[in-house]
Structures are given as C-alpha cells and as structure tokens.
Design a protein around this motif. Structure first.
Motif, mmCIF file in Angstrom:
data_model
loop_
_atom_site.group_PDB
_atom_site.id
_atom_site.type_symbol
_atom_site.label_atom_id
_atom_site.label_comp_id
_atom_site.label_asym_id
_atom_site.label_seq_id
_atom_site.Cartn_x
_atom_site.Cartn_y
_atom_site.Cartn_z
ATOM 1 N N VAL A 199 3.396 7.102 1.082
ATOM 2 C CA VAL A 199 2.747 6.288 2.103
ATOM 3 C C VAL A 199 1.486 5.697 1.484
ATOM 4 O O VAL A 199 0.608 6.427 1.027
ATOM 5 C CB VAL A 199 2.405 7.133 3.353
ATOM 6 N N ASP A 237 -0.632 1.596 5.175
ATOM 7 C CA ASP A 237 0.344 2.292 6.021
ATOM 8 C C ASP A 237 -0.263 3.586 6.563
ATOM 9 O O ASP A 237 -0.082 3.939 7.730
ATOM 10 C CB ASP A 237 1.590 2.588 5.192
ATOM 11 N N ARG A 238 -0.991 4.285 5.734
ATOM 12 C CA ARG A 238 -1.624 5.544 6.136
ATOM 13 C C ARG A 238 -2.649 5.326 7.241
ATOM 14 O O ARG A 238 -2.681 6.044 8.239
ATOM 15 C CB ARG A 238 -2.285 6.169 4.911
ATOM 16 N N ARG A 265 -0.893 4.511 10.517
ATOM 17 C CA ARG A 265 -0.284 5.712 11.098
ATOM 18 C C ARG A 265 -1.329 6.595 11.777
ATOM 19 O O ARG A 265 -1.099 7.121 12.866
ATOM 20 C CB ARG A 265 0.438 6.521 10.019
ATOM 21 N N GLY A 313 0.506 10.446 8.343
ATOM 22 C CA GLY A 313 -0.611 9.700 7.770
ATOM 23 C C GLY A 313 -1.592 10.602 7.056
ATOM 24 O O GLY A 313 -2.098 10.277 5.986
ATOM 25 N N CYS A 352 6.040 10.708 4.206
ATOM 26 C CA CYS A 352 6.918 10.498 5.349
ATOM 27 C C CYS A 352 8.329 10.969 4.977
ATOM 28 O O CYS A 352 8.921 10.453 4.020
ATOM 29 C CB CYS A 352 6.942 9.022 5.723
ATOM 30 N N TYR A 403 10.895 8.142 4.853
ATOM 31 C CA TYR A 403 10.771 7.334 3.651
ATOM 32 C C TYR A 403 11.477 8.025 2.489
ATOM 33 O O TYR A 403 12.117 7.376 1.671
ATOM 34 C CB TYR A 403 9.299 7.121 3.302
ATOM 35 N N SER A 444 5.669 2.970 0.230
ATOM 36 C CA SER A 444 4.659 1.934 0.375
ATOM 37 C C SER A 444 3.432 2.280 -0.475
ATOM 38 O O SER A 444 2.409 1.629 -0.398
ATOM 39 C CB SER A 444 4.257 1.753 1.840
ATOM 40 N N CYS A 445 3.570 3.303 -1.285
ATOM 41 C CA CYS A 445 2.489 3.762 -2.150
ATOM 42 C C CYS A 445 2.555 3.009 -3.481
ATOM 43 O O CYS A 445 3.625 2.894 -4.081
ATOM 44 C CB CYS A 445 2.635 5.268 -2.375
#
Length: 68
Positions: free
Chosen positions: A6, A10-11, A14, A47, A52, A55, A62-63
């Motif tokens: 994440v 995104d974090r 969340r 988050g 996730c 994921y 998304s990292c």
C-alpha cells in the motif's frame, strides 16, 4: 509479517476513510445502521499496517518499493 503493498497516498486515504466511518459509529448512537460503520476498522487497519490482503491475493501493489 506482511509485505508492504500500500503506497503513501493509498495509505492516507484508507486511514481517513476508516476514521470517518468509525466516527459515524459514535456520532449517531441511536441509528439502526450504526454497526455498519464498524467496517471502518478494515481500511484503518490496512492503512496502518501498509498491507492489504486483497492486494496480495490479486498481485496488486500501490507501493513504489521494488518488487522482489
């Protein structure tokens, strides 16, 4: 324990969404839908952990960290 998947934006989203949903639980104590707001625990936890499980299952990240 869990791989980071994440990213920072995104974090933050969340964590904010989780806090908003959890705040609804306390703001509306007499409403019938109050307990549905506890779903905010999920985005808050993912988050805070930067991981996730969904994921991981779908292979999404998304990292910006390098994949090994």
């Amino acid at each position: 324990m869990f791989a980071k998947n994440v990213g920072s934006v995104d974090r933050i989203l969340r964590i904010v969404a989780g806090l908003v949903l959890l705040s609804l639980f306390f703001i509306y104590p007499d409403s019938s839908w109050r307990y549905f707001a506890l779903i905010g625990i999920v985005p808050l936890a993912t988050g805070l952990m930067s991981s996730c499980p969904l994921y991981s299952i779908f292979g999404v990240s998304s990292c910006p960290a390098k994949k090994v």
